[in-house]
Structures are given as C-alpha cells and as structure tokens.
Design a protein around this motif. Structure first.
Motif, short mmCIF file in Angstrom:
data_model
loop_
_atom_site.label_atom_id
_atom_site.label_comp_id
_atom_site.label_asym_id
_atom_site.label_seq_id
_atom_site.Cartn_x
_atom_site.Cartn_y
_atom_site.Cartn_z
N LEU A 292 -29.08 -50.09 49.78
CA LEU A 292 -27.85 -50.72 49.35
C LEU A 292 -27.52 -50.25 47.94
CD1 LEU A 292 -26.60 -54.12 50.15
CD2 LEU A 292 -26.72 -53.65 47.73
N VAL A 293 -26.23 -49.97 47.74
CA VAL A 293 -25.78 -49.56 46.41
C VAL A 293 -24.78 -50.60 45.93
CG1 VAL A 293 -24.60 -47.78 45.09
CG2 VAL A 293 -26.13 -47.12 46.94
N ARG A 294 -24.97 -51.06 44.70
CA ARG A 294 -24.03 -52.04 44.15
C ARG A 294 -23.05 -51.33 43.23
NH1 ARG A 294 -24.61 -56.87 45.56
NH2 ARG A 294 -26.55 -57.49 46.57
N CYS A 295 -21.80 -51.75 43.33
CA CYS A 295 -20.76 -51.10 42.54
C CYS A 295 -19.76 -52.13 42.05
CB CYS A 295 -19.99 -50.08 43.37
SG CYS A 295 -20.96 -48.65 43.83
N TYR B 16 -10.08 -46.46 45.72
CA TYR B 16 -10.29 -46.86 44.33
C TYR B 16 -11.39 -46.03 43.69
CZ TYR B 16 -7.66 -51.15 45.28
OH TYR B 16 -6.68 -52.04 45.59
N PHE B 17 -11.46 -46.14 42.37
CA PHE B 17 -12.63 -45.63 41.66
C PHE B 17 -13.68 -46.73 41.70
CE2 PHE B 17 -10.48 -42.54 38.41
CZ PHE B 17 -9.83 -41.91 39.46
N ILE B 18 -14.90 -46.36 41.93
CA ILE B 18 -15.99 -47.35 41.85
C ILE B 18 -17.06 -46.82 40.90
CG2 ILE B 18 -15.65 -48.41 44.13
CD1 ILE B 18 -18.05 -46.67 45.11
N THR B 19 -17.76 -47.77 40.29
CA THR B 19 -18.84 -47.41 39.36
C THR B 19 -20.11 -48.07 39.87
OG1 THR B 19 -17.25 -47.39 37.56
CG2 THR B 19 -19.58 -47.47 36.95
N CYS B 20 -21.16 -47.31 39.91
CA CYS B 20 -22.43 -47.83 40.45
C CYS B 20 -23.13 -48.66 39.37
CB CYS B 20 -23.31 -46.67 40.90
SG CYS B 20 -24.95 -47.21 41.38
N THR B 21 -23.48 -49.89 39.77
CA THR B 21 -24.16 -50.77 38.82
C THR B 21 -25.63 -50.95 39.17
OG1 THR B 21 -23.45 -52.63 40.16
CG2 THR B 21 -22.06 -52.05 38.27
N GLY B 22 -26.03 -50.52 40.31
CA GLY B 22 -27.45 -50.67 40.68
C GLY B 22 -27.66 -50.34 42.14
N PHE B 23 -28.90 -50.42 42.56
CA PHE B 23 -29.19 -50.16 43.98
C PHE B 23 -30.42 -50.94 44.39
CE2 PHE B 23 -31.36 -46.94 41.50
CZ PHE B 23 -32.62 -46.87 42.07
N GLY C 112 -24.62 -45.88 37.07
CA GLY C 112 -23.76 -45.65 35.90
C GLY C 112 -22.61 -44.70 36.15
N ALA C 113 -22.63 -43.98 37.25
CA ALA C 113 -21.60 -42.96 37.48
C ALA C 113 -20.38 -43.57 38.18
CB ALA C 113 -22.17 -41.83 38.33
N GLN C 114 -19.24 -42.94 37.94
CA GLN C 114 -18.00 -43.38 38.57
C GLN C 114 -17.50 -42.29 39.52
OE1 GLN C 114 -14.44 -43.90 36.09
NE2 GLN C 114 -14.15 -45.89 37.05
N VAL C 115 -17.06 -42.69 40.69
CA VAL C 115 -16.50 -41.72 41.64
C VAL C 115 -15.22 -42.30 42.23
CG1 VAL C 115 -18.72 -40.71 42.34
CG2 VAL C 115 -17.78 -42.66 43.62
N ARG C 116 -14.46 -41.41 42.85
CA ARG C 116 -13.26 -41.84 43.56
C ARG C 116 -13.61 -42.01 45.04
NH1 ARG C 116 -10.57 -37.69 42.59
NH2 ARG C 116 -8.92 -38.41 41.21
#
Ligand code: ATP
Ligand code: MG
Length: 674
Positions: A484-487, A467-474, A458-462
């Motif tokens: 693996l992290v999905r973004c 780009y900015f990416i937001t984590c949608t799952g892992f 759920g978090a967003q990072v630069r």
C-alpha cells in the motif's frame, strides 16, 4: 520478455499528428506490364471502361488449402486485389485443390475468412463489392482438364508412362545428358486406353502417369516431359471419391487461369522457370484451334500472362505452411491462430488490423528481387494504424494499491479523458476517480534509484487526466513487499495539469505521469504479453533447424490485472491503447467475468539494449582519498553537500559524478583548518 512500461513524457494535450497524403509513387514493374498490355489492347483490355466491357484486368489468388494463410500470402492477396481495383477489373479466390492428401475443408473455410478480412477495407473482396470475381475450385474443372488431356494425347503431345517416380528421377539426365522414357513413343491409342484405365481406378497409386511430350533434352528440366496426371486413390474434401487421378500443378494452373479468363496470373519467383511450361500447355491445347472456331479442334482458349514477383520474407519469422504446421504439431505454439504466429488468423487474433498489412505491402512495394524485410517495419505499420484508430483506456497490469489520505471519504469524481488524441471526432469520456486507486507496481520504489521519476516517498507525480499526488509513506505486507502506498493529492491540479500561476509547489513540473484505475471501478482480467516467437533474425540459419531459435517463454500471462470498466462491454477483436503499455485487443477466449486480452504491440519500438558503459564507483575509502579528506569526514560532507536526494544517500559507493559534486562543494566551502 516484452519491454516494461517506459517513462512517458507528459504531454498535456497531445494534438493529432498529421497524416502524410498518398505520395505518388512510380509504377511497379507489374503495373508497367499491365499498362503495356492495355496500350496494346491485349485480351481487349481498355483500361478506361468500367468493369467487364470489353474487360478490365482480372486477377486471382490461388491458395492450396493445405494450411492457413500467412503474411506472405497477404502480400499476394493485396497485390492481386489492388491491381484488379486499380485497373477496373475483378479478383477471384480460387482454391488450387489438386492434392487431396494434404488438403482439408477447415483450411478452405479459414482461407475464405482470411481473404475477406484482408480485402474488406480495400473495398470488398472475391465475394462482394465492385471487384468481386467470385469463388472457384480447381477441382470443379477436373472434367474439362481431362478433356484437354485427351486432346493432347490425340495430338501426340502426351503419353502414358509406366515409370515409377524413382525411375523417372533416375532417368532425369543431366544438363548434357537427356532424360529417357521407354514409353514416350507409344501410339496415342495405347496412351488413351491407359489414361482411361487410370481414371477408372484400374491402376494402383504411383504405377502410371500421364506425361507431356515436350523435350527430354531441354536445359530447363521442367520441360523434360513433365507429369500431368498421377494416380492417387485419395478422398477429396470437395469431390469425395469421384477421382483417383489428380492433375499436377503446372498442368492444372494455366487451365484454371484460362477458364476464368484471368489476364495476369501473378505468382512468386520460384515459378519463373515454369513459365515456359505454363505457356507450352496452353499453346499445345490451342494448336489446331482458331479464334472463330473453324480449326479442327475448335475455338482458341484464353491464354493468361504469368508474371512473377519476389516473395515477402520477414526477419525473425518463419513462413511456409509446412513449417507452420510443424510448429502447431510440435506444440511450439498453441495452434494456427496463436497470436505469436505469422498466420493471418494469428495476426488477427493478436489485434493487428488489416490496414497495417496494407500499409506494410505499400511500404515494401513489388519487386523481382528476393529480400528479407525487417519485421520492425510491420510492427511500426501496426503502431501507425492503431495509433489512429484505437481508443485509449486504462489498465494496470501489476496492481499496487494507493490510498489518498486527503481525499473526501466516499467521493467519486469523473475525470475527463480524451478518447483518442489522434482522432478528434472520437471525443471525450469520463473515468471515475476515487481515494483508492491502483497503479503499476513498478511505478513505485521505496528507495528510488537515480533517474527514477515515478512515485517514491516524498515524490510527486501526475496521475494521467486526474491530479498530482505526493507520496507520504508506504506499508509492507508480511512478505516484506510493499502492499500500500499513501499519498495526498493536490486539488489545484485537476485534469492532471499544473494550474498556471499557482503556488511554487504545484507549478513545479512533475516528471512522471502514471496510469491508474480506481479500485472501486475496475474489472479484473488476464493480459497476455508476447515476445517474438523467434529470437534469431534468420530462424534456423545457425543450426539448420528453426526450433533451435524459438524464444523461450515468448508468452507471459499477467493475472489479476485491473482493467478499465469500459472493457466489460467491448467486443472480441476491439483494439485499445492502454496508456503507457501499448495496444491491446480482446481475445476470442475472453468470457464475461474472465476477460482475456492480448498485447498487439508495445507503444514504441524496443531498441535492443546497448551495453551500459560501466559507471566508475568509489568506495568511501577511495572517495575520501580522491577528495583529500579523512574517511570519517565523508558522511558529514555528504550530509552537507549533497544535491537533492544526496543527503539520504548511504555512502557505500559514490559515483564519479557524486565525487565531482563533492569536490566542487569542497572548493567553494574549504574545510576550516585544524
Ligand atoms: P507456402 O510455401 O508458404 O505454403 P505456397 O506458395 O505453397 O506457400 P500457395 O497456397 O500455393 O502457398 O500460395 C498461394 C499464392 O500465394 C501463390 O500465388 C504464392 O505464390 C503466393 N505466396 C506464397 N508465399 C508467399 C510469400 N511469402 N510472399 C508473397 N506471395 C506468396
Ligand atoms: Mg505450397
């Protein structure tokens, strides 16, 4: 162990930090001495003419080749070279190779390389450049020294003595009781015969010495008829087996300085008590000599001026070649050039530029008082220099795969990258960005702890420069570890910047900025991280043995690191700043396909961790009691009342702040009665 990468506050376009101009500093005490000598035209010094005529200040660095040089020697080299440079003179490198039993050719070669490396950026060195005085060997003066020794014998100022070293020690006397030698008054002819026999190899080691006839009652024990020559049947790295007598330091050194017409013979404080002897030897040779050569013994020889200064000593560091050799011999380090060593070859291998040592020397100055310098000053000097000079690059030490699900399949985008924000002339380059990346494993937490501003569900990072990416799952592997992290990425944030006036989401400030590397554009290598070799400020002070203060595991090797492709072509010794991780350099053991890097220094000074104030936590029962509610109401209250992220919180324990937040909420939303 070395500090982990820190949260790096995002600065989108950091500008260069201004360099302070060279502050005019007062003259140090050696410069004052030199300026007085110039004012009195001592040795014909003028201080204004160019090199040589009549002459400028002439200094030398005189190492004994019985080990490799360390950072302490660097101070002496920088001082001697800088004085020659400042006062229009020359600088010699001279090997004080008078003790063959401990000296080796490899040390001679290593020292030459070290001195050149250190002085090159200052404008040359002993071998080339406007202040090059040349390379000299004390052993090449042995004949001349022998002639002077014979002269002292004839003048009644030296004698052959058959006392062994133990006997001399036993007869040394006390401050109130003079030393004795039964051979002191033997006729010069007898001393001459014995001296010739010594030289001809007719006497075994230790059986005979030549001693200066000075003063057996002197309160300065160095003047109690010191030994000038001893018998030593040893192979010499330069003169082979030509000699079996070798001169002692005090006798040899002043003559070496004299023959090279050194003006200021700069040495460390422990030689202060030897200065009367240094002067005595030259005066003894000059007795009966005159400037025009009309005296019975010919022309006066050059008399250099010995000046003593305080050694460089550093906290957390052991110097002295004897100790360093022991570290090598006992396997405490991998060799003289182990990147944890304070040797110049170790420091160089670690990636410290010579300019960092110059900066340190300028910073600590030159004094007559012994002090121990905080090693952090050296580390900071290294950061200061590398910050200006090291190009930036990406490296992921402990890779975790990230897949960007909304990235167009197969697309490769070149993102722009400022090579060195501190050096605008370095310009920009590009780095490929794709839908499959690596980030640092520790930059992701499936269940983030409080204050964790990096990647989490759920978090967003630069992603730096991208780009900015937001984590949608892992996803986790069979071992339970995240593999693996999905973004998703936000196309509007290209360059890593929130676009002005964009929608509320992207305009939101992201707290975390991560470094990354495209999984399809990387090379794999090993990276070594170092801790200080010693973990005590004064190694050995506690137990008398520095080995007791060695840091356990002061070297950590990270394998399978994902490196910026630019490293493939970088030469050994090239420095880089890896975003967020520190300064690194390519090790000489690096091979194509098997890259090996050393971390020179972290980005920031690692302040010793302060013990954290214990955070008061409440069990659900305690929290309920504090809030004056029933315990079974607590989960519902947390669900309803939490600040962001509070809702998913498992109420095993609550912090004081959380209890306070809930109390506030309860005040504003009093529970319905009943
Ligand atoms: P070590 O005991 O570390 O082996 P050393 O004095 O025996 O040092 P040399 O090769 O004789 O080593 O020294 C060459 C020059 O370096 C000398 O002029 C010496 O005074 C100087 N030097 C040695 N150690 C330091 C130091 N820590 N700081 C400044 N100068 C030093
Ligand atoms: Mg020594």
């Amino acid at each position: 162990m070395a500090e982990p990468p820190h949260e790096h506050p995002a600065s989108d376009t950091p500008g260069p930090t201004p360099t302070p101009g060279p502050a005019a500093r007062p003259l140090n005490f050696i410069e004052q001495i030199i300026e007085q000598d110039i004012a009195h035209a001592r040795w014909g010094l003028t201080g204004t003419t160019g090199l040589g005529t009549p002459r400028g200040v002439h200094t030398r660095f005189p190492p004994e080749p019985n080990g490799y040089l360390h950072i302490g020697h660097a101070k002496s080299i920088c001082l001697n070279y800088s004085l020659a440079k400042k006062y229009h003179g020359r600088f010699n490198l001279r090997f004080d190779d008078t003790n063959p039993s401990k000296e080796e050719q490899r040390y001679v070669d290593g020292i030459k390389a070290d001195v050149s490396w250190l002085t090159e950026p200052l404008g040359g060195g002993f071998a080339h450049g406007p202040h090059a005085g040349g390379l000299f060997l004390a052993s090449s003066y042995f004949e001349q020294m022998e002639e002077f020794a014979k002269e002292l014998i004839k003048k009644g100022k030296a004698y052959a003595c058959q006392l062994t070293a133990e006997e001399v020690a036993a007869r040394r006397g006390t401050p109130a009781v003079p030393a004795t030698s039964p051979y002191r008054d033997r006729p010069p002819e007898e001393s001459m015969r014995l001296f010739r026999e010594m030289k001809a190899g007719k006497h075994p080691d230790g059986s005979l010495t030549l001693r200066a006839r000075i003063d057996l009652a002197s309160p300065n024990f160095n003047l109690r008829d010191p030994v000038m020559y001893r018998v030593l049947h040893a192979h010499h790295h330069s003169t082979a087996d030509k000699w079996c007598i070798y001169p002692m330091y005090d006798w040899a050194h002043g003559i070496e300085d004299s023959l090279e017409q050194i003006t200021h013979s700069i040495c460390t404080l422990e030689f202060e008590n030897h200065r009367p002897l240094y002067d005595w030897f030259i005066d003894a040779i000059n007795e009966g000599r005159t400037p025009d050569g009309s005296g019975p013994w010919g022309t006066t020889i050059w008399h250099s001026r010995q000046v003593e200064f305080a050694k460089l000593q550093l906290t957390y560091t052991v110097l002295s070649k004897r100790n360093l050799l022991k570290m090598v011999q006992t396997g405490a380090v991998a060799g003289w050039d182990d990147p944890r060593m304070p040797t110049l070859c170790g420091i160089r291998r670690r990636g410290v530029p010579p300019e960092a040592i110059h900066l340190l020397c300028e910073d600590v100055g030159v004094t007559k008082f012994d002090s121990v310098i905080d090693i952090a000053r050296f580390e900071n000097a290294t950061r200061t220099v590398l910050n200006k000079s090291a190009p930036r690059a990406m490296c992921v030490l402990d890779p975790l795969r990230v897949v960007i699900d909304n990235w167009p399949a197969g697309r490769v985008e070149d993102v722009e990258f400022v090579i060195n924000p501190e050096d605008p002339s370095s310009g920009k380059r590009t780095l490929p960005f794709t839908g499959e990346l690596f980030i640092e494993r520790e930059d992701f937490m499936p269940e983030p702890s409080k204050g964790f501003h990096r990647l989490a569900p759920g978090a967003q990072v630069r992603l730096r420069w991208a780009y900015f990416i937001t984590c949608t799952g892992f996803e986790t592997g069979p071992d339970g570890k995240v593999n693996l992290v999905r973004c998703t990425y936000d196309p509007a944030t290209r360059g890593g910047n929130a676009p002005p006036g964009a929608d509320a989401l992207t305009n939101k400030k992201v707290k975390g900025t991560l470094h990354w590397i495209s999984a399809h554009h990387t090379i794999t290598g090993h990276v070594r991280l170092f801790d200080r070799l010693f973990n005590a400020e004064a190694p050995g002070e506690r137990t008398g043995n520095w080995a007791d203060d060695l840091t356990p595991d002061s070297i950590k090797v990270c394998t399978g690191c994902k490196l910026d492709p630019i490293l493939a072509d970088a030469p050994v010794g090239q420095a880089f700043q890896f975003e967020r991780l520190g300064y690194f350099t390519i090790d000489p053991d690096s091979r194509p396909g098997a890259l090996l890097l050393n971390r020179t220094i972290t980005l920031k000074e690692s302040t010793p961790e302060k013990p954290k104030a214990a955070v008061r936590t409440y069990t659900p029962a305690e929290a309920a009691h504090e809030l004056k509610i029933k315990q079974d109401k607590l989960p519902a209250l947390i669900d309803a009342a939490g600040p962001a992220g509070f809702a998913e919180r498992n109420p095993h324990h609550l912090t004081l702040d959380e209890v306070r937040a809930l109390r506030q909420w309860l005040k504003a939303n009093p529970p319905a009665k009943g």
